[in-house]
Design a protein around this motif. Structure first.
Motif, PDB file in Angstrom:
ATOM      1  N   PRO A  71     -26.473  33.721  18.373  1.00  0.00           N
ATOM      2  CA  PRO A  71     -27.587  33.063  17.668  1.00  0.00           C
ATOM      3  C   PRO A  71     -27.673  33.456  16.202  1.00  0.00           C
ATOM      4  N   ALA A  72     -27.278  34.689  15.887  1.00  0.00           N
ATOM      5  CA  ALA A  72     -27.353  35.135  14.491  1.00  0.00           C
ATOM      6  C   ALA A  72     -26.348  34.410  13.623  1.00  0.00           C
ATOM      7  N   VAL A  73     -25.114  34.249  14.108  1.00  0.00           N
ATOM      8  CA  VAL A  73     -24.116  33.556  13.296  1.00  0.00           C
ATOM      9  C   VAL A  73     -24.450  32.073  13.202  1.00  0.00           C
ATOM     10  N   ALA A  74     -25.042  31.519  14.257  1.00  0.00           N
ATOM     11  CA  ALA A  74     -25.465  30.112  14.196  1.00  0.00           C
ATOM     12  C   ALA A  74     -26.588  29.940  13.179  1.00  0.00           C
ATOM     13  N   ASP A  75     -27.543  30.874  13.177  1.00  0.00           N
ATOM     14  CA  ASP A  75     -28.635  30.803  12.194  1.00  0.00           C
ATOM     15  C   ASP A  75     -28.103  30.899  10.770  1.00  0.00           C
ATOM     16  N   ALA A  76     -26.988  31.628  10.600  1.00  0.00           N
ATOM     17  CA  ALA A  76     -26.395  31.785   9.266  1.00  0.00           C
ATOM     18  C   ALA A  76     -25.595  30.562   8.840  1.00  0.00           C
ATOM     19  N   GLY A  77     -25.316  29.646   9.778  1.00  0.00           N
ATOM     20  CA  GLY A  77     -24.621  28.418   9.419  1.00  0.00           C
ATOM     21  C   GLY A  77     -23.293  28.193  10.101  1.00  0.00           C
ATOM     22  N   ALA A  78     -22.865  29.117  10.953  1.00  0.00           N
ATOM     23  CA  ALA A  78     -21.603  28.923  11.672  1.00  0.00           C
ATOM     24  C   ALA A  78     -21.778  27.854  12.740  1.00  0.00           C
ATOM     25  N   THR A  79     -20.700  27.094  12.963  1.00  0.00           N
ATOM     26  CA  THR A  79     -20.720  26.076  14.015  1.00  0.00           C
ATOM     27  C   THR A  79     -19.702  26.367  15.105  1.00  0.00           C
ATOM     28  N   GLY A  80     -18.920  27.444  14.932  1.00  0.00           N
ATOM     29  CA  GLY A  80     -17.923  27.798  15.931  1.00  0.00           C
ATOM     30  C   GLY A  80     -17.641  29.284  15.886  1.00  0.00           C
ATOM     31  N   ALA A  81     -16.918  29.748  16.910  1.00  0.00           N
ATOM     32  CA  ALA A  81     -16.583  31.168  16.998  1.00  0.00           C
ATOM     33  C   ALA A  81     -15.166  31.335  17.524  1.00  0.00           C
ATOM     34  N   LEU A  82     -14.418  32.198  16.861  1.00  0.00           N
ATOM     35  CA  LEU A  82     -13.065  32.568  17.263  1.00  0.00           C
ATOM     36  C   LEU A  82     -13.169  33.785  18.174  1.00  0.00           C
ATOM     37  N   LEU A  83     -12.476  33.744  19.314  1.00  0.00           N
ATOM     38  CA  LEU A  83     -12.571  34.830  20.283  1.00  0.00           C
ATOM     39  C   LEU A  83     -11.195  35.339  20.672  1.00  0.00           C
ATOM     40  N   ASN A  84     -11.122  36.646  20.912  1.00  0.00           N
ATOM     41  CA  ASN A  84      -9.918  37.286  21.455  1.00  0.00           C
ATOM     42  C   ASN A  84      -8.717  37.205  20.526  1.00  0.00           C
ATOM     43  N   HIS A  85      -8.963  37.224  19.225  1.00  0.00           N
ATOM     44  CA  HIS A  85      -7.835  37.311  18.298  1.00  0.00           C
ATOM     45  C   HIS A  85      -7.054  38.581  18.600  1.00  0.00           C
ATOM     46  N   SER A  86      -5.772  38.598  18.306  1.00  0.00           N
ATOM     47  CA  SER A  86      -4.939  39.754  18.648  1.00  0.00           C
ATOM     48  C   SER A  86      -5.398  41.027  17.938  1.00  0.00           C
ATOM     49  N   GLU A  87      -6.187  40.860  16.858  1.00  0.00           N
ATOM     50  CA  GLU A  87      -6.736  42.020  16.162  1.00  0.00           C
ATOM     51  C   GLU A  87      -8.147  42.377  16.655  1.00  0.00           C
ATOM     52  N   ARG A  88      -8.617  41.609  17.637  1.00  0.00           N
ATOM     53  CA  ARG A  88      -9.974  41.844  18.204  1.00  0.00           C
ATOM     54  C   ARG A  88      -9.933  41.483  19.681  1.00  0.00           C
ATOM     55  N   ARG A  89      -9.025  42.156  20.412  1.00  0.00           N
ATOM     56  CA  ARG A  89      -8.802  41.845  21.816  1.00  0.00           C
ATOM     57  C   ARG A  89     -10.018  42.173  22.685  1.00  0.00           C
ATOM     58  N   LEU A  90     -10.245  41.307  23.676  1.00  0.00           N
ATOM     59  CA  LEU A  90     -11.343  41.476  24.615  1.00  0.00           C
ATOM     60  C   LEU A  90     -10.816  41.510  26.048  1.00  0.00           C
ATOM     61  N   LYS A  91     -11.555  42.162  26.918  1.00  0.00           N
ATOM     62  CA  LYS A  91     -11.269  42.067  28.342  1.00  0.00           C
ATOM     63  C   LYS A  91     -11.709  40.703  28.845  1.00  0.00           C
ATOM     64  N   LEU A  92     -11.125  40.286  29.971  1.00  0.00           N
ATOM     65  CA  LEU A  92     -11.393  38.947  30.480  1.00  0.00           C
ATOM     66  C   LEU A  92     -12.889  38.703  30.669  1.00  0.00           C
ATOM     67  N   ALA A  93     -13.591  39.673  31.243  1.00  0.00           N
ATOM     68  CA  ALA A  93     -15.026  39.505  31.470  1.00  0.00           C
ATOM     69  C   ALA A  93     -15.781  39.349  30.155  1.00  0.00           C
ATOM     70  N   ASP A  94     -15.320  40.051  29.102  1.00  0.00           N
ATOM     71  CA  ASP A  94     -15.975  39.940  27.800  1.00  0.00           C
ATOM     72  C   ASP A  94     -15.681  38.601  27.137  1.00  0.00           C
ATOM     73  N   ILE A  95     -14.450  38.091  27.325  1.00  0.00           N
ATOM     74  CA  ILE A  95     -14.148  36.752  26.815  1.00  0.00           C
ATOM     75  C   ILE A  95     -15.085  35.738  27.450  1.00  0.00           C
ATOM     76  N   ASP A  96     -15.231  35.828  28.775  1.00  0.00           N
ATOM     77  CA  ASP A  96     -16.104  34.902  29.488  1.00  0.00           C
ATOM     78  C   ASP A  96     -17.544  35.045  29.010  1.00  0.00           C
ATOM     79  N   GLY A  97     -18.005  36.285  28.824  1.00  0.00           N
ATOM     80  CA  GLY A  97     -19.366  36.497  28.355  1.00  0.00           C
ATOM     81  C   GLY A  97     -19.589  35.971  26.951  1.00  0.00           C
ATOM     82  N   SER A  98     -18.615  36.177  26.071  1.00  0.00           N
ATOM     83  CA  SER A  98     -18.730  35.668  24.702  1.00  0.00           C
ATOM     84  C   SER A  98     -18.711  34.146  24.676  1.00  0.00           C
ATOM     85  N   LEU A  99     -17.883  33.566  25.539  1.00  0.00           N
ATOM     86  CA  LEU A  99     -17.867  32.100  25.638  1.00  0.00           C
ATOM     87  C   LEU A  99     -19.225  31.567  26.056  1.00  0.00           C
TER      88      LEU A  99
END
Length: 214
Positions: A71-99
């Motif tokens: 919600p904070a990035v959306a309030d700032a004007g973002a319309t999308g989010a990049l997830l699980n970049h190789s420099e910001r790896r997430l566990k599967l459960a965290d990817i699902d939660g972030s999605l």
């Protein structure tokens, strides 16, 4: 073709890159987005360019110091989010939660993956897009479409097998319009890149070349 420019933590002028991207998008009709540092989302979005967050956390409001809330990035004007970049790896459960956090906020999503098998796993989670980026080619200047085109073909096939509506983007080493065309020929519906624009002396010139074949 969708072109997403990830500014990472490079010491570039995020607003100047965003202004260049907005100008090229307006002039050519190409879809170009910029993903700046979280602190720069608002001024980047104010340029009118499509703006993405480099990451959002799976957590919601509460005692989560250091989290990047959807919600904070959306309030700032973002319309999308990049997830699980190789420099910001997430566990599967965290990817699902972030999605889920991004979707609940109305943000579009891209989940990055290293190889076709990971692309298939990511696609089953239902993001708006997935991106294949072999880590060894990131920042190399050698695009995966030239180094190993089968990775792109196989990633497209893998996503199509488990979740056909999810488009595949191609990242790592993208620097030119020829690279974008090659990615499209392999079935990719967009590209991710970073240093090719963020470190360029003239980002607008690079962006115009990138979209020249679209």
């Amino acid at each position: 073709m969708f072109v997403l420019v990830n500014l990472k933590a490079y010491p570039c002028d995020a607003v100047a890159v965003a202004e260049a991207a907005a100008t090229v998008a307006d002039d050519t009709g190409a879809r170009i987005a910029v993903a700046p540092q979280a602190a720069h989302i608002e001024p980047v979005a104010e340029t009118g360019v499509e703006t993405w967050a480099q990451h959002v956390s799976s957590s919601g409001h509460g005692s989560h110091t250091g989290s990047t809330l959807a919600p904070a990035v959306a309030d700032a004007g973002a319309t999308g989010a990049l997830l699980n970049h190789s420099e910001r790896r997430l566990k599967l459960a965290d990817i699902d939660g972030s999605l889920r956090a991004a979707e609940d906020t109305g943000l579009d999503t891209i989940v990055c993956a290293n190889n076709p098998r990971q692309v298939a796993a990511a696609a089953t989670l239902g993001p708006d897009m997935v991106a294949v980026e072999p880590p060894e080619l990131i920042g190399s200047g050698t695009p995966v479409s030239r180094a190993d085109p089968d990775i792109v073909r196989d990633a497209v096939a893998a996503a199509d097998e488990v979740n056909p509506p999810v488009p595949v983007l191609c990242g790592a080493g993208i620097t030119s319009g020829d690279d974008v065309e090659a990615a499209a020929d392999l079935g990719s519906e967009g590209v991710l890149l970073a240093s090719g624009v963020a470190k360029a002396d003239d980002p607008e010139e690079v962006l115009r070349d990138l979209v020249s074949g679209i």
